[in-house]
Design an enzyme around this catalytic site. Sequence first.
Site, PDB file in Angstrom:
ATOM      1  N   HIS A  85       0.815  -1.219   0.000  1.00 48.03           N
ATOM      2  CA  HIS A  85       0.000   0.000   0.000  1.00 48.03           C
ATOM      3  C   HIS A  85       0.854   1.277   0.000  1.00 48.03           C
ATOM      4  CE1 HIS A  85       0.286  -0.304   4.524  1.00 48.03           C
ATOM      5  NE2 HIS A  85       0.378   1.013   4.397  1.00 48.03           N
ATOM      6  N   ASP A 122       0.145  -7.654   1.139  1.00 50.04           N
ATOM      7  CA  ASP A 122       0.521  -6.264   1.377  1.00 50.04           C
ATOM      8  C   ASP A 122       2.036  -6.096   1.459  1.00 50.04           C
ATOM      9  OD1 ASP A 122       0.161  -3.557   1.701  1.00 50.04           O
ATOM     10  OD2 ASP A 122      -0.170  -3.663   3.865  1.00 50.04           O
ATOM     11  N   SER A 155       4.665   2.390   7.879  1.00 51.91           N
ATOM     12  CA  SER A 155       4.401   1.253   6.991  1.00 51.91           C
ATOM     13  C   SER A 155       5.631   0.820   6.228  1.00 51.91           C
ATOM     14  CB  SER A 155       3.317   1.619   5.971  1.00 51.91           C
ATOM     15  OG  SER A 155       2.041   1.397   6.495  1.00 51.91           O
TER      16      SER A 155
END
Length: 455
Positions: free
Chosen positions: A188, A222, A301
């Site tokens: 993402h 992901d 992230s």
Amino acid sequence: MTNPERPFPSGSPGQEQPPFGPPQANPFAAPTQAPNPFAAPSYGPAHGGQLYGAPVGAPAQALGDPWPGDGWGSPPPVATAPPAGPTAPGRKGLPLGWVVLLVVLALVAGSVGGVVSSRVLDDGRLAEAGLPVAVGAGAGDRAPDSVAGIAAAVLPSVVSIQVSGPNGTATGSGFVLRQDGYVLTNHHVVADATAAGATTVVLFGDGTEESATVVGQTADYDLAVLKVERTGLAPLALGDSDLAVVGDPVIAVGAPLGLEGTVTTGIVSALNRPVSAGGADSDTAFINAIQTDAAINPGNSGGPLVNAAGEVIGVNSAIAQPPGSFGGASGSIGLGFAIPSNQARRTAEQLIETGRATYPIIGVLLDQRYAGEGVQVATEMQGGSAPVTPRGPADAAGIREGDVILAIDGRPVTDPDELIVAIRAKTPGDTVVLRVRTGTDERDVRVVLDESSGS
């Protein structure tokens, strides 16, 4: 009813940090004013789609651009009203009471300062003025296994990532996977890196930067692998996440809120936490996550979660979002989630070798409406798919529509996501033991996992 190969998310919705906003002049620069990262953002069609995170019992949100609200790169200004009350002549807008208070404080500070200065000057030496002098180890004397020692070893291998496209800029974190230029991050973070006109830049801890290309990415896990044209990098060692236990100390490293080189500490607070992320218009990622209370915020992230030996045991990917906060920005509340390193290793190897990744399946549809013990195999067709895939792994093992799966490898399952993430944590070709109930009869069934088409 949901197909595990393309399930709908369950649980309360979370939110994605929108991947793009207006272009920023320098996304890695420190904010010029004290930001409020928890201010509620304003969302609109230009901010992209939604991402729903749903660990069982608590929603999660993926971590992305540090400033999801209006402004994209700086928090909105805060308007303040002038204080009311009489003002002193010549001090327009300043209350008289404040003038008196400031004068008194200034006089007190001046008096104290005069006394201290007098003592120092009279005695000639600061130590004799009664102020203690530190005696001990210097700043460089830190044990290698201390937090400072681990941070010093890990930080040079952690990077910040910037993806700029036609609609704006997204930022996140990552870390060096191989010395010849491979970097691991979240899907993402770089989801729009392959869009026309998009550019991806990796910023290293020494301040240098390199353009990067996407080697491969998978929304199912992901994860994404980038490549920069640089050699001699210092990769981080991928530890064995299966050896992690609740209570182990961990360190999270990354660029939360755009502040690169940030280190936070905590413990492993839970294992095998099922986290799903995705929206109706996107693929769903299922993570058999490591939960931690180390402070993790938007921008973390893709950064590493390391153990006390400095080994990566997880890839920081999501944070919990308090119930009822959908549509607003949130930061760390002590509930962060990381993709286990063993899963990251398998997926990264596939992405480097083939540019795509697959995941294991058992070949059944699960009934999301079922509320009893375990999870139930659907009894109706969905989207042209049968509840049990003909000649698939479950069919070969004797599982039929309407059967209830109570456990996998001895671990009870109470929610479809729990079964899905437990299967996704395996490798195609692995054998699992399912506890299955047909009517009132229970039995153990051995199932050899098949391979999905991947993404």
